[in-house]
Every structure is written in C-alpha cells, then in structure tokens.
Write a protein that holds these residues in place. Structure first.
Motif: not given
Lengths: 449, 150
Positions: B66, B78-79
């Motif tokens: 990620h 995307e986190v």
C-alpha cells in the motif's frame, strides 16, 4: 593495479554483483506478480518480494561504492589502504548482514518502514560496518596525497553514515516520522550519493581521457555544489502532502526543479572530457558506461524527476506509476550504471589483464539500457493513464490497475531482458580470458607499474 | 570555464554554499516539526491505541504493497484516506466494522486479482490499526489526495 591492497575492491565488486543478481531476480518476480497476482501469494507475498528487491539494490550499490573507494583511494592518495584486513572484515560483516536480512525477510522477520525493514541488529551492524570503513578510508586519505576527488568522496561517504542514524528514530506521529525519514532517503540519493557519483566519475575521466586534473577538479566542485544547493532544499518536494506547512510547495518546486542542473553538468563534463581527451583508453566499454551513466542519470533522475516535481503537477501524480517510472530509471541511470562503469574499468587491472570481452560488455550495455528505457516508458504510460482515470476522474484504484495491465506485461518483458543483459555483463567481467590475451596484458600493464 | 573561476574558488563556493543551504534546510525542518505537532496533526488524539496501530502497520510492512499519504509501494490502494473512503466521517462504526471485516476475509483467493495476505491480527490489533488509519485521515495534507479514490 598500482597498489596490492586495491585487490579488496575485487571482492567488494563480486559480492555487490551477487546481490545485483538477487535484486534482479526479486524484481522479475515482483513484475510477474503484477500480471499474475496469484503467483506465490500465500508463500511469498508481494510486500516481501519488494522488500528484497529494494534492499538488495541499496546494499549492493553501497557495497559497490565501498569497492569504488577501496579501488580509487590508493591511487589518489598514493599509498596502500590503511588496513586491508579491516576491509575484509567489513565486507564479511556487511555481506553476512545482507544475506541474513534477505533470508529473514522470507521468514517474515522484518521491521516496517519503507527501505528500513532491516531488523535492529542489522541496522546496528551497518553502523559498525560504516565506522570500520570510514576509519580505514579516512586514515588512508589523511596519511596520503589529498585530492579533490578524495575530498568529495569522503564527504559523501561520511554523509551517508551520518544520515543513516535517522534510521534509529521512529516518531509516533506519522507526519514527523515522514519528515525525518526523508533525511535518510532523499539526502542520500539526491544529496550525498551524488557526491560519491561525481567523484567516482571524475576519477574515471582523469584515468580514461587523460584530462587535466586541475580542469576536472573545477568541474567536480561545481557539479557537487549544484547538487547540494538544489538537492538540500529540494527535499521539499517530498513535504507537499505529508502534513508539513504549505510553503514547501514553493520551496520544493523551485529547488527540486534545479536538481536537473548537476546532472546536466555531468553530461557536459563527461562528453567534453572524452571528446577533448588526450588519449583513447583501450577499455572502450568503461568509457561507454561512464558516458552512459551521465545520460542515464540526466534522463532518469533529472528529466523524469522534473516531470512530476512541481507541486501543482505532483498533486495529481504523487504515488502513481509515474513515481515508479522515475525511481527505476533514476537508480539505474545514476547509481547502477556508475558502479558498472567503475567495475568495467577496474576489473582488467584487478585481474592483471588487458581489457577483455569488450564486445560482449558493450552489447550488455545497449541491451540493459534499452530494456530499462522500455521499462521506464511502460511505467510512464501506465502512470499517465492512472493519473487521468484515478486522480482526475476518480475511478477506484483496483479498476484502474486492470486498465493498465498491458503496460505491466511490457514491464515484465523488459525486466527479463535486463536479467539477460546482466548475465552477459557478469560474463564479460568475470568470465575466463584466453591465455594469449593474458600474455599481451602483462606486457601492456607492465609500464604502468 | 574562465581563469578567474579557479579550483579553490569552486571549492569555497561548494563548501560555503552547502553549509548555508544545510542550515536553512534544518531550520525549515524544525519549523515544520513544530507546525506538524501544533497545527497539521491532532497530537491530543495521538493515543496509545493509535501508536500501537502504527506499530501493527509497521510490523507487517503494509507499506510494501500500500501507500500512505502517497508514499510506499503502488501495488495496493492508498490508505491515508481509506477511513474517508469507507464513510468513516458519517458512520464511524460502520467504517470500523467494514475495515475489520475486509482484513479478516483476506486473502480473497479470486483468480487474477491481487491478494492481500491474512495477517491473523487480534481484535485489539485490528482496532488499533483502524484507530491509526482514522487518526491519519485527519492530518492536514494540503487537500491531497484530489479525490476519495486516493
């Protein structure tokens, strides 16, 4: 080889090339998972493969830098290395740490910040390795002749060790964490590594073109000046979106846009020296790698960096395949090619032979740079499409990835060709040399002693 | 290069200029550090569970698939804003349950789809990780990313 202790460089280059192989294997594997996502997904997840790919790269480049230093410092300082034994201890420790790290990663033993995944004991071992190295090389320089090449090289190497210390600082606040994480990552590759690169390149120019040392030194200081004047505040291009103040968008855009200048200067410098040079060095492959390195760095680090460094562009491109395109060509052009240039140059001396396997080496040069160029364009096109679909139209990440799959196939193909060209390169430097040539070599090498 | 610009002049410009720019850079970093802890991030809610959650994130090296605030690998979404994407602003409980259910159900095993490993996180670790992601979503990132897709 003018000094017997330069021989340690041979083993540094050998170990570096082993890890180069590990890096490429992991890279091809990661490229395969991109197109066939179920491959190894339970056994060796993508995050582990990528960790090996990036860590092997960084360690072998450093190992190559150490080898470069051990090769060129005796010739510059005009004396043997302070302690060849310490140099071998240092290599043994570093190689053991590197291989343990790779083995540990496959078993799930790692930390979790990007590029700093090494377990704590390996991070400490790297400090020990750096201390041994800095003692050994600094003493060699201090007791011998001081030149601009060794001044800049030493400054770069001390900088590498100094900024590494930020690896031990992991703040709880994610934004603060990122702020100082870049002190290692950016100040290495867009700062002190450039000092190493420029000084090794200057050494190669002095040796292969017979250029006047005074002229080369002036270029060297100008190039590294440009590198640090632009590169230090250029760190700002990583501070746009991580919680840092808005002024970085101005500072980062202006200064990082100038980061192309030192790479452009290196191109002009290298080509000018070679074309105006007083002699034609018999190791044509080494000259080709040296010139190619400046061009590769100019496009990979310079042009591809500039493409997405302005904040209003980076707002859309940050963290897309464009970043991956830039990263691949920048590391290859600047630092991989630099190491391969010095290895190509030094190996005949280290083996006591006249330049050999020139044709094969030159073929590997064109094949490798060609494949890396295709890879860069594949990722660039993928990135442009990703930016449009995801960042402009707002399409979900995974749907976008499906759209750009053909480019990932192209990337895998070019990665395989890089692997093949690496085998050709390794054969051209380590492969057996016919005895008839070896005799000629001794004759050719003798006068230089 | 002209005769007036000697090697020693080049050397002095290099050393002097580098020291100058380094000092300016460190100064701006210090100011940024202060800005982050007082303005752009919420230090008051940087709780024990958020810190533990960051450790969970690091221990399993999530960043090598990620990205978070755009940094990391680009192999998985995307986190930095995943909390927003899961509707955490309007319904925090549903977002928390959704994220935890997602992580528990991995790997999906679907042919031709990227696989997230099963990390066997405990309830506490899962909740800590969600706390960390929620905290991260509130960092003032100068309005990045451009949209919820991340």
């Amino acid at each position: 080889m003018k000094y017997a202790s330069q021989r340690v460089a041979y083993w540094y280059f050998t170990c570096a090339m082993v890890l180069f192989g590990v890096q490429i294997l992991a890279g091809v594997l990661a490229g395969t998972v991109y197109v066939l996502p179920n491959v190894l997904s339970e056994l060796l997840p993508f995050n582990i493969i990528r960790m090996i790919h990036t860590n092997a790269l960084i360690v072998w480049l450093l190992m190559g830098f150490f080898g470069c230093a051990y090769y060129l410092v005796p010739e510059e300082a005009e004396r043997d290395i302070e302690s060849p034994m310490l140099a071998y201890v240092q290599l043994g420790l570093l190689m053991f740490g590197a291989l343990s790290a790779v083995a540990g990663y496959t078993l799930g033993v790692h930390e979790g910040r990007e590029f700093l995944e090494q377990p704590l004991w390996i991070k400490v071992a790297i400090v020990v390795v750096a201390l041994i190295f800095l003692y050994n090389i600094s003493m060699t320089v201090l007791k011998g002749r001081r030149t601009a090449v060794t001044n800049v090289l030493l400054l770069g190497l001390w900088g590498i060790a100094l900024f590494w210390l930020f690896a031990f600082y992991t703040p709880a606040n994610l934004s603060v964490d990122k702020l100082y994480w870049w002190y290692i990552v950016h100040l290495w590759v867009e700062g002190v590594w450039e000092l190493v690169m420029a000084s090794v390149l200057a050494f190669l120019m002095i040796k292969t073109t017979g250029a006047d040392r005074e002229v080369v030194e002036k270029w060297l200081y100008s190039i590294v000046g440009l590198a640090l004047f632009s590169g230090l505040l250029g760190t700002g291009h990583h501070y746009y979106w991580i919680g840092a103040p808005g002024y970085w968008q101005w500072v980062g855009s202006v200064f990082s846009a100038l980061e192309i200048a030192p790479f452009f200067a290196m191109v002009i410098f290298a080509f000018k020296m070679v074309f105006k040079g007083r002699k034609d060095h018999p190791n044509r492959a080494a000259v080709l790698w040296s010139l190619g390195c400046t061009v590769g760095a100019f496009f990979g680090a310079g042009v591809w960096g500039f493409l997405h460094t302005l904040s209003f562009v980076n707002y859309y491109t940050h963290g897309t395949q464009l970043t991956a395109a830039h990263g691949h060509l920048a590391f290859f052009g600047a630092y991989v090619m630099l190491n391969l240039a010095l290895i190509t140059y030094a190996m005949p001396y280290l083996r006591g032979k006249a330049p050999y396997h020139q044709g094969l080496n030159i073929v590997s040069f064109w094949l490798m740079t060609g494949a890396m160029t295709v890879m860069t364009f594949a990722l660039t096109f993928a990135g442009v499409i990703q930016v449009h679909l995801q960042r402009v139209l707002g399409m979900p990440y995974m749907e976008v990835q499906d759209q750009i799959a053909p480019f990932y196939w192209l990337r895998l193909g070019s990665g395989v060709v890089v692997g093949i060209s690496a085998i050709l390169f390794l054969w051209s430097v380590f492969g057996p040399v016919r005895e008839r040539r070896a005799k000629a070599a001794r004759v050719a090498v003798q006068p230089a002693e | 290069m002209s005769e007036r610009f000697t090697t020693s002049a080049a050397r002095n410009v290099f050393y002097g200029g580098s020291i100058f720019f380094f000092v300016v850079f460190v100064g701006l970093t210090a100011q940024s550090h202060w800005h982050i802890v007082t303005t752009s991030t919420d230090e008051a809610t940087l709780s024990e569970s958020v810190i533990r959650g960051k450790h969970v994130w690091e221990k399993h090296s999530c960043i090598n698939c990620h990205s978070i605030l755009g940094e990391g690998a680009y192999f998985a979404p995307e986190v930095g804003n995943v909390w927003i994407r899961y509707g955490g602003k309007d319904d925090p409980q549903a977002a928390r349950e959704g994220l935890i259910a997602w992580m528990r159900s991995q790997p999906s095993g679907v042919e031709g789809r990227r696989q997230m490993p099963q990390f066997h996180l405990s309830d506490q670790e899962l909740n800590d990780l969600v706390d960390f992601l929620e905290w991260t979503s509130r960092i003032d990132t100068q309005k990045w990313p451009p949209n919820d897709a991340g």
